[in-house]
Design a protein around this motif. Structure first.
Motif, PDB file in Angstrom:
ATOM      1  N   GLY A 172       0.795  -1.225   0.000  1.00 16.48           N
ATOM      2  CA  GLY A 172       0.000   0.000   0.000  1.00 16.48           C
ATOM      3  C   GLY A 172       0.824   1.269   0.000  1.00 16.48           C
ATOM      4  O   GLY A 172       0.406   2.278   0.583  1.00 16.48           O
TER       5      GLY A 172
ATOM      6  N   GLU B  25      -7.580  -2.125  10.977  1.00 16.58           N
ATOM      7  CA  GLU B  25      -8.635  -1.557  10.133  1.00 16.58           C
ATOM      8  C   GLU B  25      -8.986  -0.128  10.558  1.00 16.58           C
ATOM      9  O   GLU B  25      -9.351   0.693   9.724  1.00 16.58           O
ATOM     10  CB  GLU B  25      -9.887  -2.446  10.175  1.00 16.58           C
ATOM     11  CG  GLU B  25     -10.935  -2.111   9.130  1.00 16.58           C
ATOM     12  CD  GLU B  25     -10.440  -2.280   7.692  1.00 16.58           C
ATOM     13  OE1 GLU B  25     -10.993  -1.612   6.799  1.00 16.58           O
ATOM     14  OE2 GLU B  25      -9.483  -3.073   7.473  1.00 16.58           O
TER      15      GLU B  25
ATOM     16  N   CYS C 213      -6.327   1.852   8.701  1.00 14.87           N
ATOM     17  CA  CYS C 213      -6.408   1.752   7.235  1.00 14.87           C
ATOM     18  C   CYS C 213      -7.576   2.551   6.671  1.00 14.87           C
ATOM     19  O   CYS C 213      -7.523   3.009   5.527  1.00 14.87           O
ATOM     20  CB  CYS C 213      -6.530   0.289   6.807  1.00 14.87           C
ATOM     21  SG  CYS C 213      -5.024  -0.669   7.040  1.00 14.87           S
ATOM     22  N   GLN C 214      -8.637   2.731   7.441  1.00 14.48           N
ATOM     23  CA  GLN C 214      -9.823   3.415   6.921  1.00 14.48           C
ATOM     24  C   GLN C 214      -9.868   4.902   7.301  1.00 14.48           C
ATOM     25  O   GLN C 214     -10.879   5.570   7.111  1.00 14.48           O
ATOM     26  CB  GLN C 214     -11.094   2.710   7.381  1.00 14.48           C
ATOM     27  CG  GLN C 214     -11.316   2.706   8.881  1.00 14.48           C
ATOM     28  CD  GLN C 214     -12.492   1.835   9.287  1.00 14.48           C
ATOM     29  OE1 GLN C 214     -13.039   1.066   8.491  1.00 14.48           O
ATOM     30  NE2 GLN C 214     -12.897   1.920  10.546  1.00 14.48           N
TER      31      GLN C 214
ATOM     32  N   LYS D  19     -17.007   2.849   6.645  1.00 15.73           N
ATOM     33  CA  LYS D  19     -16.031   2.577   7.702  1.00 15.73           C
ATOM     34  C   LYS D  19     -16.770   1.902   8.848  1.00 15.73           C
ATOM     35  O   LYS D  19     -17.849   2.321   9.225  1.00 15.73           O
ATOM     36  CB  LYS D  19     -15.372   3.877   8.190  1.00 15.73           C
ATOM     37  CG  LYS D  19     -14.606   4.609   7.100  1.00 15.73           C
ATOM     38  CD  LYS D  19     -13.624   5.630   7.672  1.00 15.73           C
ATOM     39  CE  LYS D  19     -14.294   6.727   8.438  1.00 15.73           C
ATOM     40  NZ  LYS D  19     -13.324   7.727   8.942  1.00 15.73           N
TER      41      LYS D  19
ATOM     42  N   TRP E 192      -8.067   9.746   1.239  1.00 16.62           N
ATOM     43  CA  TRP E 192      -7.702   8.734   2.232  1.00 16.62           C
ATOM     44  C   TRP E 192      -6.278   8.970   2.732  1.00 16.62           C
ATOM     45  O   TRP E 192      -5.419   9.451   2.002  1.00 16.62           O
ATOM     46  CB  TRP E 192      -7.805   7.335   1.632  1.00 16.62           C
ATOM     47  CG  TRP E 192      -9.198   6.982   1.225  1.00 16.62           C
ATOM     48  CD1 TRP E 192      -9.749   7.134  -0.013  1.00 16.62           C
ATOM     49  CD2 TRP E 192     -10.228   6.441   2.050  1.00 16.62           C
ATOM     50  NE1 TRP E 192     -11.055   6.724  -0.008  1.00 16.62           N
ATOM     51  CE2 TRP E 192     -11.382   6.288   1.243  1.00 16.62           C
ATOM     52  CE3 TRP E 192     -10.296   6.069   3.389  1.00 16.62           C
ATOM     53  CZ2 TRP E 192     -12.569   5.773   1.741  1.00 16.62           C
ATOM     54  CZ3 TRP E 192     -11.485   5.563   3.887  1.00 16.62           C
ATOM     55  CH2 TRP E 192     -12.609   5.412   3.067  1.00 16.62           C
TER      56      TRP E 192
ATOM     57  N   LEU F 202      -4.389   1.834  -0.601  1.00 15.81           N
ATOM     58  CA  LEU F 202      -5.114   0.682  -0.060  1.00 15.81           C
ATOM     59  C   LEU F 202      -6.513   0.638  -0.666  1.00 15.81           C
ATOM     60  O   LEU F 202      -7.200   1.652  -0.727  1.00 15.81           O
ATOM     61  CB  LEU F 202      -5.226   0.775   1.465  1.00 15.81           C
ATOM     62  CG  LEU F 202      -3.927   0.745   2.271  1.00 15.81           C
ATOM     63  CD1 LEU F 202      -4.250   0.847   3.765  1.00 15.81           C
ATOM     64  CD2 LEU F 202      -3.143  -0.530   1.991  1.00 15.81           C
ATOM     65  N   LYS F 203      -6.928  -0.521  -1.106  1.00 10.44           N
ATOM     66  CA  LYS F 203      -8.247  -0.686  -1.719  1.00 10.44           C
ATOM     67  C   LYS F 203      -9.090  -1.650  -0.887  1.00 10.44           C
ATOM     68  O   LYS F 203      -8.578  -2.651  -0.376  1.00 10.44           O
ATOM     69  CB  LYS F 203      -8.118  -1.222  -3.151  1.00 10.44           C
ATOM     70  CG  LYS F 203      -7.207  -0.383  -4.047  1.00 10.44           C
ATOM     71  CD  LYS F 203      -7.688   1.055  -4.164  1.00 10.44           C
ATOM     72  CE  LYS F 203      -6.738   1.898  -5.014  1.00 10.44           C
ATOM     73  NZ  LYS F 203      -7.105   3.322  -5.009  1.00 10.44           N
ATOM     74  N   PRO F 204     -10.387  -1.376  -0.750  1.00 10.13           N
ATOM     75  CA  PRO F 204     -11.252  -2.280   0.034  1.00 10.13           C
ATOM     76  C   PRO F 204     -11.408  -3.628  -0.652  1.00 10.13           C
ATOM     77  O   PRO F 204     -11.452  -3.712  -1.882  1.00 10.13           O
ATOM     78  CB  PRO F 204     -12.580  -1.526   0.099  1.00 10.13           C
ATOM     79  CG  PRO F 204     -12.555  -0.594  -1.079  1.00 10.13           C
ATOM     80  CD  PRO F 204     -11.126  -0.229  -1.295  1.00 10.13           C
ATOM     81  N   ASP F 205     -11.461  -4.684   0.145  1.00 13.23           N
ATOM     82  CA  ASP F 205     -11.686  -5.998  -0.463  1.00 13.23           C
ATOM     83  C   ASP F 205     -13.134  -6.072  -0.947  1.00 13.23           C
ATOM     84  O   ASP F 205     -14.032  -5.452  -0.379  1.00 13.23           O
ATOM     85  CB  ASP F 205     -11.345  -7.133   0.502  1.00 13.23           C
ATOM     86  CG  ASP F 205     -12.312  -7.261   1.667  1.00 13.23           C
ATOM     87  OD1 ASP F 205     -13.526  -7.200   1.434  1.00 13.23           O
ATOM     88  OD2 ASP F 205     -11.877  -7.437   2.802  1.00 13.23           O
TER      89      ASP F 205
ATOM     90  N   ARG G 124     -13.142  -4.228   3.598  1.00 12.41           N
ATOM     91  CA  ARG G 124     -12.070  -3.886   4.542  1.00 12.41           C
ATOM     92  C   ARG G 124     -10.841  -3.380   3.784  1.00 12.41           C
ATOM     93  O   ARG G 124     -10.301  -4.077   2.925  1.00 12.41           O
ATOM     94  CB  ARG G 124     -11.693  -5.097   5.390  1.00 12.41           C
ATOM     95  CG  ARG G 124     -12.788  -5.582   6.314  1.00 12.41           C
ATOM     96  CD  ARG G 124     -12.360  -6.853   7.040  1.00 12.41           C
ATOM     97  NE  ARG G 124     -12.056  -7.909   6.074  1.00 12.41           N
ATOM     98  CZ  ARG G 124     -11.225  -8.917   6.313  1.00 12.41           C
ATOM     99  NH1 ARG G 124     -10.607  -9.011   7.465  1.00 12.41           N
ATOM    100  NH2 ARG G 124     -11.012  -9.835   5.395  1.00 12.41           N
ATOM    101  N   ARG G 125     -10.388  -2.205   4.136  1.00  7.75           N
ATOM    102  CA  ARG G 125      -9.236  -1.613   3.452  1.00  7.75           C
ATOM    103  C   ARG G 125      -7.916  -2.229   3.917  1.00  7.75           C
ATOM    104  O   ARG G 125      -6.896  -2.104   3.241  1.00  7.75           O
ATOM    105  CB  ARG G 125      -9.208  -0.096   3.681  1.00  7.75           C
ATOM    106  CG  ARG G 125     -10.428   0.620   3.115  1.00  7.75           C
ATOM    107  CD  ARG G 125     -10.328   2.124   3.287  1.00  7.75           C
ATOM    108  NE  ARG G 125      -9.300   2.688   2.441  1.00  7.75           N
ATOM    109  CZ  ARG G 125      -9.460   3.054   1.174  1.00  7.75           C
ATOM    110  NH1 ARG G 125     -10.646   2.896   0.595  1.00  7.75           N
ATOM    111  NH2 ARG G 125      -8.476   3.573   0.487  1.00  7.75           N
TER     112      ARG G 125
END
Length: 544
Positions: free
Chosen positions: A349, A368, A371-372, A402, A438, A443-446, A451-452
């Motif tokens: 990331g 998390e 990350c968010q 989030k 961000w 970082l990309k959410p799954d 979840r980032r």
């Protein structure tokens, strides 16, 4: 000093909205009994100006909850006829359900003996409550039963107390009748259920509504899982999937045995089978899911008892001793190419590879949560830069952007001076100049759970293993334990580092109010790791 207006409270230097949750709505906020919301101001005049809008917001929220709660419900007047109707309905359904299982031959002698013991204990507990008029024991069951039957009780508080007392006496009679049957005494079920006191009320079904899949089959465990799943709107999909996975595995092991017939021995057998495959900690987690579903069903009067309660998982004392990251491990991680050569692996990331370990080391925040974070979550108040750990929902798309672990996770964390010295605020300013949203834009959410930090966590596992910092106990979450240990070693009070990490406790005194940033900042700046050999400072890409 003049009294503050209703719903206005001062916590530290900050003014907050504070209100008791109406009694009829407590179930929607369980276990909370009051609501607090920061007005984010130290000015009394500004707080007075902001207060009416917040009061209106919650009045509307409560009106909406009341409207939703009574949608499709039938009014039940809590007079003698209405109370007798509810009690008769409960007794009839309980006895009819037992008769259906008995007629289908689904009881065996071991179950009968276990039920005798359980019922005797239940009767004693209920009789003790009745003797001292302790209606707190039975009130939640009455409320849940009325909700399940879509009955809206109409009457005074003392009328509801009369209903609760009658329900309690009915529960004693029902359990005594069931116990007599378990002892072999002939106790027939009434041939027809009692009629409703008026046409607006639903007739009592001839067969108990809790039995599914045909007469005599009993309640499936999966249907109880669905009941638990649907009871709280907005449960995280990952949590639902985890629960469902355990339910299906247990169901397969017991060959889809009806929930009413499950014994403690079934859960012990599941525990022992799982212990041959996975660690005790994993088995304990598996059982916690099953216990939660069974307890919720029991609390909702869908089961006569919770046979999963009290089952323990034995652990080797050595295995249960957590082996956190050691100083040598952290020095190894911080001496990697990430910091010495500005290596920014794509799977890591980008800048997240450098900042996430440091932020956890100096805040104890969960992966998390960090990350968010957005740039809007990096604030300065009273000259104290801080992180806002919040959940966020896109109301238009009805999508959670989030998500936090629990309500106690919402908090503000002062940014440690060590992080500032490493260039964190310079990094934030750089991102703002780049018009980013961000904190870690790469970082990309799954796609499944949004979840980032999911992909980053997998990369971190591979990265630390390559650096020979292996072992499941040395995962990213270990930084949280390292931070807590460092707080204690640095003399930071437990209440302060609990507030910083969003750690929920059982101390009643900590349920009211939050620590202001001014109280948290000195504590977080005390945290030190004197044995770390690390002098890295972030620089923007164009300067590298």
């Amino acid at each position: 000093m003049p009294a503050l207006p209703t719903n206005l409270a001062r916590v530290g230097a900050i003014y907050k909205f504070r209100a008791r949750i109406p009694t009829d709505l407590l179930r929607f906020y369980h276990p909370k009994r009051e609501i607090t919301e920061s007005l984010r101001t130290k000015s009394l005049s500004e707080a007075r100006r902001l207060l009416p809008a917040v009061q209106l917001k919650y009045q509307q929220e409560w009106a909406n909850l009341r409207a939703a709660a009574t949608d499709g419900f039938t009014d039940l007047t809590l007079n003698d006829a209405g109370i007798a109707y509810v009690v008769a309905m409960v007794e009839h359904e309980s006895l009819a359900g037992d008769e259906a299982i008995r007629s289908a031959g689904h009881y065996d002698i071991e179950e009968i003996r276990e039920y005798r013991e359980r019922l005797a204990d239940s009767i004693n507990t209920l009789r003790d409550a009745a003797a001292i008029r302790d209606l707190a024991l039975i009130r939640p069951a009455v409320e849940e039963y009325l909700r399940l039957k879509k009955l809206n009780p109409v009457g005074r508080p003392e009328d509801f107390d009369r209903l609760a007392l009658a329900y309690l006496h009915g529960a004693i009679r029902t359990n005594e009748t069931l116990l007599a049957r378990m002892r072999g005494d002939p106790v027939p079920i009434s041939s027809a259920p009692p009629p409703p006191p008026n046409r607006a009320l639903p007739a009592i079904p001839a067969h108990p509504s809790t039995l599914s899949g045909g007469a005599g089959n009993g309640t499936s465990l999966y249907s109880l899982f669905e009941y638990w799943r649907d009871a709280v709107p907005g449960r995280p999909q990952r949590t639902i999937d985890d629960f469902e996975k355990r339910v299906r595995a247990f169901d397969a092991l017991t060959k889809h045995k009806p929930a009413e017939r499950l014994l403690k021995a079934d859960f012990v057998a599941y525990r022992d089978a799982r212990l041959k495959e996975v660690s005790p900690a994993t088995v304990e987690k598996d059982l916690s899911f099953l216990k939660a579903i069974m307890q919720f069903a029991f609390d909702s009067d869908k089961l006569p008892a919770n046979p999963a309660a009290g089952i323990k998982v034995a652990k080797n004392e050595m295995d249960s001793t957590r082996r956190d990251l050691e100083v040598e491990d952290i020095n190894t991680l911080l001496a990697s190419r990430i910091y010495t050569q500005s290596h920014r692996p794509r799977a890591g990331g980008g800048e997240a590879a450098a900042w996430l370990p440091l932020m956890a080391l100096y805040s104890g925040a969960r992966l998390e949560e960090l990350c968010q974070l957005t740039l809007a979550d990096i604030k300065t108040e009273a000259r104290i830069p801080h992180l806002r750990i919040l959940d966020l929902k896109d109301e238009k798309a009805d999508k959670q952007i989030k998500r936090l672990k629990n309500v106690g996770s919402r908090r503000e964390i002062p940014i440690a001076q060590k992080l500032i010295d490493h260039g964190f605020l310079d990094y934030v300013r750089y991102l703002r100049q780049q018009k980013q949203t961000w904190l870690f834009p790469e970082l990309k959410p799954d796609p499944k759970y949004g979840r980032r930090g999911a992909s980053w966590g997998k990369w971190w596992g591979r990265w630390r293993t390559a650096l020979e910092v292996g072992g499941r106990e040395k995962c990213y979450h270990a930084f949280r334990h390292v931070f807590k240990s460092a707080c204690r070693a640095s003399g930071v009070g437990e209440d302060i580092h609990d507030a910083i990490t969003g750690h929920c406790t059982n101390h009643i005194g900590r349920d009211y109010g939050k620590f202001p940033l001014e109280a948290l900042k000195p504590g977080i700046d005390l945290v030190a790791y004197p044995e770390l050999k690390f002098t890295w400072v972030w620089t923007p890409p164009q300067s590298k």
